[in-house]
Design a protein around this motif. Structure first.
Motif, PDB file in Angstrom:
ATOM      1  N   HIS A  97       0.793  -1.236   0.000  1.00  0.00           N
ATOM      2  CA  HIS A  97       0.000   0.000   0.000  1.00  0.00           C
ATOM      3  C   HIS A  97       0.823   1.282   0.000  1.00  0.00           C
ATOM      4  O   HIS A  97       0.316   2.338   0.389  1.00  0.00           O
TER       5      HIS A  97
ATOM      6  N   ALA B  97      -4.903   2.631   2.538  1.00  0.00           N
ATOM      7  CA  ALA B  97      -4.103   2.364   3.739  1.00  0.00           C
ATOM      8  C   ALA B  97      -4.453   3.331   4.868  1.00  0.00           C
ATOM      9  O   ALA B  97      -4.627   2.921   6.020  1.00  0.00           O
TER      10      ALA B  97
ATOM     11  N   GLY C  52      -7.191   4.814   5.337  1.00  0.00           N
ATOM     12  CA  GLY C  52      -8.528   4.475   5.814  1.00  0.00           C
ATOM     13  C   GLY C  52      -8.495   3.297   6.776  1.00  0.00           C
ATOM     14  O   GLY C  52      -9.231   3.255   7.757  1.00  0.00           O
ATOM     15  N   GLN C  53      -7.609   2.334   6.490  1.00  0.00           N
ATOM     16  CA  GLN C  53      -7.469   1.183   7.381  1.00  0.00           C
ATOM     17  C   GLN C  53      -6.841   1.579   8.709  1.00  0.00           C
ATOM     18  O   GLN C  53      -7.199   1.070   9.759  1.00  0.00           O
ATOM     19  N   LEU C  54      -5.869   2.490   8.648  1.00  0.00           N
ATOM     20  CA  LEU C  54      -5.148   2.876   9.866  1.00  0.00           C
ATOM     21  C   LEU C  54      -5.992   3.754  10.772  1.00  0.00           C
ATOM     22  O   LEU C  54      -5.872   3.709  11.991  1.00  0.00           O
TER      23      LEU C  54
ATOM     24  N   ASP D 256      -7.111   7.438  12.420  1.00  0.00           N
ATOM     25  CA  ASP D 256      -6.503   8.730  12.742  1.00  0.00           C
ATOM     26  C   ASP D 256      -4.989   8.619  12.909  1.00  0.00           C
ATOM     27  O   ASP D 256      -4.511   7.962  13.835  1.00  0.00           O
TER      28      ASP D 256
ATOM     29  N   GLU E 241       2.036   6.111  12.751  1.00  0.00           N
ATOM     30  CA  GLU E 241       1.329   5.681  13.955  1.00  0.00           C
ATOM     31  C   GLU E 241      -0.081   6.252  13.958  1.00  0.00           C
ATOM     32  O   GLU E 241      -0.273   7.459  13.856  1.00  0.00           O
ATOM     33  N   SER E 242      -1.058   5.370  14.114  1.00  0.00           N
ATOM     34  CA  SER E 242      -2.428   5.816  14.325  1.00  0.00           C
ATOM     35  C   SER E 242      -2.676   5.846  15.833  1.00  0.00           C
ATOM     36  O   SER E 242      -1.778   5.560  16.622  1.00  0.00           O
TER      37      SER E 242
ATOM     38  N   LYS F 263      -4.116   3.772  17.551  1.00  0.00           N
ATOM     39  CA  LYS F 263      -4.007   2.450  18.149  1.00  0.00           C
ATOM     40  C   LYS F 263      -2.782   1.635  17.766  1.00  0.00           C
ATOM     41  O   LYS F 263      -2.445   0.697  18.459  1.00  0.00           O
ATOM     42  N   ALA F 264      -2.142   1.948  16.621  1.00  0.00           N
ATOM     43  CA  ALA F 264      -1.117   1.013  16.148  1.00  0.00           C
ATOM     44  C   ALA F 264       0.001   1.724  15.406  1.00  0.00           C
ATOM     45  O   ALA F 264      -0.194   2.797  14.835  1.00  0.00           O
TER      46      ALA F 264
ATOM     47  N   SER G  25       2.816   1.245  12.284  1.00  0.00           N
ATOM     48  CA  SER G  25       3.055   0.452  11.082  1.00  0.00           C
ATOM     49  C   SER G  25       4.319   0.941  10.403  1.00  0.00           C
ATOM     50  O   SER G  25       4.627   2.134  10.420  1.00  0.00           O
TER      51      SER G  25
ATOM     52  N   MET H 231       3.841  -1.283   3.584  1.00  0.00           N
ATOM     53  CA  MET H 231       3.323  -0.924   4.896  1.00  0.00           C
ATOM     54  C   MET H 231       2.831  -2.168   5.599  1.00  0.00           C
ATOM     55  O   MET H 231       2.267  -3.043   4.993  1.00  0.00           O
ATOM     56  N   SER H 232       3.063  -2.246   6.902  1.00  0.00           N
ATOM     57  CA  SER H 232       2.604  -3.416   7.650  1.00  0.00           C
ATOM     58  C   SER H 232       1.747  -2.966   8.810  1.00  0.00           C
ATOM     59  O   SER H 232       2.039  -1.984   9.472  1.00  0.00           O
TER      60      SER H 232
ATOM     61  N   THR I 189       0.377  -3.550  12.514  1.00  0.00           N
ATOM     62  CA  THR I 189       0.449  -4.318  13.747  1.00  0.00           C
ATOM     63  C   THR I 189      -0.984  -4.454  14.258  1.00  0.00           C
ATOM     64  O   THR I 189      -1.839  -3.682  13.874  1.00  0.00           O
ATOM     65  N   PRO I 190      -1.253  -5.456  15.080  1.00  0.00           N
ATOM     66  CA  PRO I 190      -2.648  -5.664  15.498  1.00  0.00           C
ATOM     67  C   PRO I 190      -3.205  -4.431  16.203  1.00  0.00           C
ATOM     68  O   PRO I 190      -2.509  -3.805  17.002  1.00  0.00           O
ATOM     69  N   ILE I 191      -4.424  -4.095  15.874  1.00  0.00           N
ATOM     70  CA  ILE I 191      -5.044  -2.921  16.483  1.00  0.00           C
ATOM     71  C   ILE I 191      -5.454  -3.209  17.915  1.00  0.00           C
ATOM     72  O   ILE I 191      -5.216  -2.429  18.806  1.00  0.00           O
TER      73      ILE I 191
ATOM     74  N   ARG J 167     -16.617  -1.261  12.175  1.00  0.00           N
ATOM     75  CA  ARG J 167     -15.561  -2.111  11.619  1.00  0.00           C
ATOM     76  C   ARG J 167     -15.292  -3.222  12.620  1.00  0.00           C
ATOM     77  O   ARG J 167     -14.850  -2.964  13.738  1.00  0.00           O
TER      78      ARG J 167
ATOM     79  N   ARG K  22       4.173   2.259  23.134  1.00  0.00           N
ATOM     80  CA  ARG K  22       3.082   1.311  23.333  1.00  0.00           C
ATOM     81  C   ARG K  22       3.474   0.135  24.206  1.00  0.00           C
ATOM     82  O   ARG K  22       4.650  -0.027  24.552  1.00  0.00           O
TER      83      ARG K  22
END
Lengths: 123, 387
Positions: A9, A27, A29-31, A33, A56-57, A59-60, A62, B1-2, B4-6, B38, B314
């Motif tokens: 992506h 991408a 949209g998946q991530l 904010d 970084e969103s 929550k996560a 990448s 891009m990868s 990580t689990p949310i 979602r 995190r």
């Protein structure tokens, strides 16, 4: 100017031997904010597939991989103050870094916009 | 891009490689999908992680009211003569002399004083306790309870009930339009109510730091009740993503992350869960170790951290000393929408646990400075009654 996409992506716009890299609208949209982006420093040498940036969103975190090999010309300074540009304009002002391509033939393995749209539709 | 689990699977299952054979659906599954949720796998169920976006949902809850489906959690009805005394053998709460309809936070402890789960219990009658436990641990909890409670105590897992939380400063005002009388509850008070002929059990509690209620609803009424709730202008459906950032800002530990069987209540800074009568009797599991830690201080302690810069640090990041040696770990961390900065919870050596202490965190080879700070990060707004 041509635009190519990776299966991870990233997108890259190529103008001569200079590429501009970001992540796709799909991408972001998946991530969700985006709250922080770490871009590579100018002069850094990257091989295709190297970890080049971190996004970084809420929550996560990448990794963003370089779609091509080459030397980084600049990271996008606007993302330091406004990481949400990746959400609002992922395939424009929200670009991550510019790179001088060392091997243009690497682009052959990437998808064009039509192929990427078909790839995303299956996800 | 990868990616990580949310959201993490959570609970002790992560450690022993547990994989659910089948991901189950809860009463509001179709409702969430129709509302644009979602869905992700969480604690063995499909659950909504977000609707319009974690940031917007988080801020909406802090200003208005959010509807959270927490039906993955375990609702237990435990009955029998002497049930309160029997449960006291497994946790440090005072239960046998507790008032009816008053919820208490407690901890299921192993023999070493480690936390098997954190939970809410409410005595509903002299011989009946209602208990809410974490989703990822609920079957382990039930096994533990069945093994340790006397045979004449009956345990009913209320799998025919959904659990809905409405949280936020406008939550009670909005819910009271549907359920008259709910506004009379104060923080941690609970009671039986009714909506459209369906029995509800409602407690003025939640896990976001905001005022609000948690409502046990018969599964067959859950969709209609959720519809009626979100028809109120103050209430929007909110996903588990924002629930996690809200509870982190509220300084509340999350089981499987900030709490696990190797951590004691004193290390976790949950001393308030150790009731005075129980401490004096020293009659709960692991009491000798826990009371010694309370007296002398634990080796490491859970603290809140304000992280410098903008990059979130995190769960899993290390706390390191000046030589780079690992001395602690981050157990929750992320970007705090209300604070507008990254925050975290970590276990640090007791000498570093005082507010104002600067510590160094190491994440993916990069050092981050952070300052120990008193929690909550965002003040609680529980309704404790009109003074």
């Amino acid at each position: 100017m041509s635009r190519y996409f990776t299966e991870d992506h990233e997108w890259i716009d190529v103008d001569g031997d200079t590429g501009t890299v970001g992540i796709s609208d799909y991408a972001q949209g998946q991530l969700g904010d985006i709250v922080f982006v770490e871009v590579p420093d100018a002069g850094r040498s990257l091989s295709k597939g190297d970890e080049a940036a971190v996004v970084e969103s809420v929550k996560a975190a990448s990794d963003v991989y370089s779609p091509v090999s080459g030397n980084v010309l600049e990271g996008n300074p606007a993302l330091t103050d406004e990481p949400a540009l990746v959400n609002s304009d992922p395939e424009g002002d929200g670009w991550f870094f510019k790179i001088t391509l060392s091997d243009a033939s690497e682009l052959d393995a990437l998808m064009d916009e039509t192929a990427y749209a078909a790839f995303v539709a299956k996800l | 891009m990868s990616d990580t689990p949310i959201l993490h699977h959570g609970g002790t299952h992560e450690d022993d490689g547990f994989e659910p054979l089948e991901i189950l659906t809860l009463p509001l599954d179709a409702w969430h999908r129709a509302k644009g949720g979602r869905m992700v796998e969480f604690a063995g169920y499909h659950m909504p992680v977000q609707y319009e976006g974690i940031m917007a949902e988080h801020l909406w809850t802090r200003e208005n009211a959010g509807l959270f489906d927490v039906s993955h959690m375990g609702q237990l009805s435990i009955t029998g003569e002497g049930v309160a005394t029997a449960l006291e053998a497994l946790m440090p709460a005072a239960i046998s002399d507790a008032p009816l309809n008053k919820a208490r936070y407690s901890l299921l402890l192993n023999e070493e004083g480690g936390v098997l789960d954190d939970l809410m219990l409410t005595p509903q009658a002299a011989d009946r306790i209602y208990m809410v436990v974490n989703g990822a641990t609920k079957y382990d909890d039930v096994a533990h309870l069945v093994e340790h409670l006397p045979d004449d105590i009956t345990l009913n897992m209320m799998e025919d009930h959904a659990l809905l939380a409405v949280q936020g400063p406008k939550a009670v005002e909005a819910v009271a339009r549907l359920v008259p009388g709910v506004a009379a509850l104060t923080f941690m008070q609970a009671g039986a109510f009714e909506w459209n002929g369906h029995a509800l059990w409602i407690s003025r509690s939640g896990y976001t730091g905001e005022d609000g209620v948690e409502m046990s609803v018969p599964a067959e009424a859950a969709e209609a009740f959720a519809d009626a709730l979100v028809a109120q202008p103050e209430i929007k459906p909110i996903g588990l993503g924002a629930r996690d950032s809200l509870r982190l800002e509220a300084g509340l530990p999350l089981y499987g992350h900030d709490l696990d069987p190797a951590i004691t209540p004193v290390q976790a800074d949950l001393g308030f869960a150790l009731f005075k009568r129980r401490r004096e009797a020293a009659d709960f599991p692991g009491a000798a170790r826990i009371l010694a830690e309370r007296e002398n201080g634990p080796a490491t302690k859970r603290v809140g951290l304000l992280v410098e810069g903008r990059q979130p640090v995190r769960e899993g990041a290390d706390v390191v000393d000046t030589t780079g040696a690992v001395v602690g770990r981050v157990t929750s961390g992320g970007f705090a929408p209300t604070v507008g900065a990254p925050i975290a919870m970590a276990y640090v050596p007791l000498a570093d646990a005082a507010p104002g202490t600067v510590v160094t965190l190491s994440q993916r080879g990069k050092a981050h400075r952070a300052t120990v700070t008193a929690m909550p990060f965002v003040p609680h707004r529980y309704f404790r009654g009109v003074k």
